[in-house]
Design an enzyme around this catalytic site. Sequence first.
Site, PDB file in Angstrom:
ATOM      1  N   ARG A 180      -2.059  -1.005 -47.157  1.00 32.53           N
ATOM      2  CA  ARG A 180      -1.140  -1.053 -46.007  1.00 32.53           C
ATOM      3  C   ARG A 180      -1.295  -2.368 -45.223  1.00 32.53           C
ATOM      4  NH1 ARG A 180      -0.087   2.139 -49.026  1.00 32.53           N
ATOM      5  NH2 ARG A 180       0.301   4.369 -48.762  1.00 32.53           N
ATOM      6  N   SER A 229       3.448   8.297 -40.996  1.00 30.10           N
ATOM      7  CA  SER A 229       2.004   8.498 -40.856  1.00 30.10           C
ATOM      8  C   SER A 229       1.486   7.715 -39.654  1.00 30.10           C
ATOM      9  CB  SER A 229       1.279   8.031 -42.121  1.00 30.10           C
ATOM     10  OG  SER A 229       1.638   8.830 -43.229  1.00 30.10           O
ATOM     11  N   GLU A 299      -1.660   3.298 -38.149  1.00 29.22           N
ATOM     12  CA  GLU A 299      -0.723   2.775 -39.143  1.00 29.22           C
ATOM     13  C   GLU A 299       0.591   2.411 -38.458  1.00 29.22           C
ATOM     14  OE1 GLU A 299       1.379   4.150 -43.331  1.00 29.22           O
ATOM     15  OE2 GLU A 299      -0.722   4.643 -42.963  1.00 29.22           O
TER      16      GLU A 299
END
Length: 324
Positions: A180, A229, A299
């Site tokens: 990520r 998320s 995130e």
Amino acid sequence: MSFPDLLETIPDLSQNIRGRLTVNQPMSAVTWFRTGGPAQLMFQPADEQDLAAFLAKLPEDVPVLPVGLGSNLLIRDGGLTGVVIRLSAKGFGYIEEIGHNRLRVGAAVPDKRLAEAAAHERLGGFAFYAGIPGGVGGALKMNAGAHGTETRQRMVELVAINRRGERHVLTNADMGYGYRHSSAAHDLIFTEAVFEGVPASEDEIRQKMADVITHREKAQPIREKTGGSTFKNPDGHSAWKLVDEAGCRGLTIGGAQMSEMHCNFMINTGTATGHDLELLGETVRARVLETTGVALEWEIKRLGLFEGEASVEPFLGKKGGKAA
């Protein structure tokens, strides 16, 4: 709240620009959370050349922020100073088959549309995009992934415009991809990318896409105002399990709630402010830290100014724990 009009303070900024310029654009209209103060100026360029020309004349001290579909953004209630760049579907929403199992894709293309186009071309390896509620630009920046596949496994090269309006072509290796994350320069605005798949039958691809979509519908609150998320999965852990263990499933602050369905998703139940959402997230991080010793990492991207005297301290000011 509103900001000074940049088009008045920088009179030649709009000259020979073909895209759309909007002063004090409410960010609540363009983020999935439906919260956030205004962008001082939003620019939707007509095409790559229009974007480059605008950036070349924009003074260097004016902040620039590229925003995609807004699916993983939490904009604070005080808004954003400077210029928000939002690529339009008209100028950056193309998908072209270019041979050798490759597609050229504009950065404004939704991930699920990329998955659909790849299936039509009988290119495997893109089914995971069917369940990601974002756009290609964001996927390139944060190495979006799901179900065991990540963007870095499909992207060959991309085009980006830097803060000075200069065009760059970057390879996969140039991006420094991790979980990520990418190490690309922060001033780059991605405009398109070339992706490569593997030959596969359309029936096989569509079955994988259907499995991805079914899993998402069963496991995630996709019909809520959410940002996907909330926290990254720490090494050796699932973020949702840590949140659940800390007793935060369904936890509510103001109009913000950790989803009962999937407790790593924050939702705006209808009246949440940006402050409600960020305070809820930091409350969860503090409780997970107290319970497990793990410091969860956001995130969701939190950007902008707090409104008035409001603020939210990371982990509510608590110290210690091991990095996520």
